[in-house]
Write a protein that holds these residues in place. Structure first.
Motif, short mmCIF file in Angstrom:
data_model
loop_
_atom_site.label_atom_id
_atom_site.label_comp_id
_atom_site.label_asym_id
_atom_site.label_seq_id
_atom_site.Cartn_x
_atom_site.Cartn_y
_atom_site.Cartn_z
N MET A 1 0.84 -1.19 0.00
CA MET A 1 0.00 0.00 0.00
C MET A 1 0.88 1.24 0.00
O MET A 1 1.91 1.28 0.67
N ASN A 3 0.41 5.49 0.42
CA ASN A 3 -0.43 6.63 0.71
C ASN A 3 0.49 7.83 0.82
O ASN A 3 1.35 7.88 1.71
N GLU A 4 0.36 8.80 -0.08
CA GLU A 4 1.28 9.93 -0.13
C GLU A 4 1.25 10.76 1.15
O GLU A 4 2.21 11.48 1.46
N LYS A 5 0.16 10.65 1.93
CA LYS A 5 0.05 11.42 3.16
C LYS A 5 0.73 10.72 4.34
O LYS A 5 0.82 11.29 5.43
N GLY A 9 4.99 8.65 1.44
CA GLY A 9 4.66 7.82 0.30
C GLY A 9 5.41 6.51 0.25
O GLY A 9 5.33 5.78 -0.75
N TRP A 120 -7.56 6.65 9.18
CA TRP A 120 -6.75 7.60 8.41
C TRP A 120 -6.18 7.00 7.13
O TRP A 120 -5.68 7.73 6.28
N TYR A 121 -6.25 5.67 6.98
CA TYR A 121 -5.79 5.05 5.75
C TYR A 121 -6.85 5.12 4.65
O TYR A 121 -6.55 4.87 3.48
N ASP A 123 -10.09 6.68 2.25
CA ASP A 123 -10.51 7.89 1.55
C ASP A 123 -11.72 8.45 2.32
O ASP A 123 -12.80 7.86 2.33
N SER A 174 -1.06 9.78 11.61
CA SER A 174 -2.33 9.12 11.92
C SER A 174 -2.77 9.62 13.29
O SER A 174 -3.19 10.74 13.46
#
Length: 259
Positions: A1, A3-5, A9, A120-121, A123, A174
């Motif tokens: 996985m 996630n850029e946030k 990334g 927080w993972y 959308d 997170s």
């Protein structure tokens, strides 16, 4: 996985932590389970969905044969361990591999939905619609977050050691901040502190089942971190407690909310 946030990334894979997660992350305190019961989780005659269920820690500990219980997670390995644990304990829990944003479960099926250590993972906007779609009128959505505190000496040193080996790890991306997000109207957020018992082995295992270590380090990097962490723990007694803080945010999603 990816996630850029999160972690700049850097890729992470919860699937590779499944064995450690199942063994060492079942650490939620009794006080949390009591609170979730009062909020109606797994009450008699209800249907409850646990999003991002991982190895099924919440469903296992809140199991009630008079409730219909579901858990979904995007990781096939985590769901495999969840199913294995349920079968071993003779518990009927419906687990499935699915993204939280698109569970493919029927509309208005659940009295309660939970998301522990994972929201927080997701959308956020897609999740708002999926939660509203899945909940029955006036159903409840509950977010849970458990974290060790950095004023605990052992936790601070363990945390720093992970950062030393994996500098892009950003647990603060997170954390508690997410618990104060007004996803729906009428949010209630509560928190409390607790001391959770560990041994050197179980604390090391808990830190192995962490996004910053086994889930994202290379094999060589993880082995070096693991050796350094075990050496650090030799400075402490075989058994100890780690101070944690628990956050619970819950919303009653009223009938007026339509998808």
């Amino acid at each position: 996985m990816i996630n850029e946030k999160i972690d700049g990334g850097k890729a992470f894979d919860w699937g590779v932590t499944s064995e450690q997660y199942a063994k060492y992350r079942d650490i939620y305190p009794t006080e949390l389970y009591k609170k979730l019961r009062t909020l109606g989780v797994a009450a008699d005659g209800t249907a409850w969905l646990d999003l991002g269920t991982g190895t099924g820690v919440l469903p296992q500990n809140l199991y009630n044969e008079k409730a219909e219980i579901f858990g979904v997670d995007i990781s096939e390995n985590q769901i495999a361990f969840a199913k294995m644990n349920a079968e071993k304990n003779g518990r009927k829990i419906n687990y499935a591999v699915a993204p939280a944003e698109n569970t493919r479960l029927p509309d208005r099926s659940f009295d309660c939905i939970t998301a522990a250590q994972c929201f927080w993972y997701f959308d956020r906007e897609k999740m708002k619609n999926e939660i509203k779609r899945l909940l029955k009128p006036d159903g409840k959505f509950i977010k849970i977050y458990l974290t060790y505190t950095l004023d605990d000496e052992i936790a601070f040193k363990s945390h720093k050691l992970v950062k030393d080996f994996n500098s892009v790890w950003t647990p603060e991306a997170s954390g508690s901040k997410d618990m104060f997000d007004d996803l729906f109207d009428g949010r209630v957020t509560e928190s409390f502190y607790c001391d959770i018992p560990f041994t050197r082995e179980s604390w090391h295992g808990r830190m192995c089942a962490c996004r910053g270590t086994l889930a994202s380090m290379s094999k060589e990097q993880f082995e070096r971190w693991s050796e350094a962490h075990m050496k650090m723990l030799e400075e402490y007694p075989e058994s100890f407690t780690i101070k944690h803080k628990v956050y619970i945010s819950y919303f009653t999603v009223e009938k007026k909310h339509e998808v």
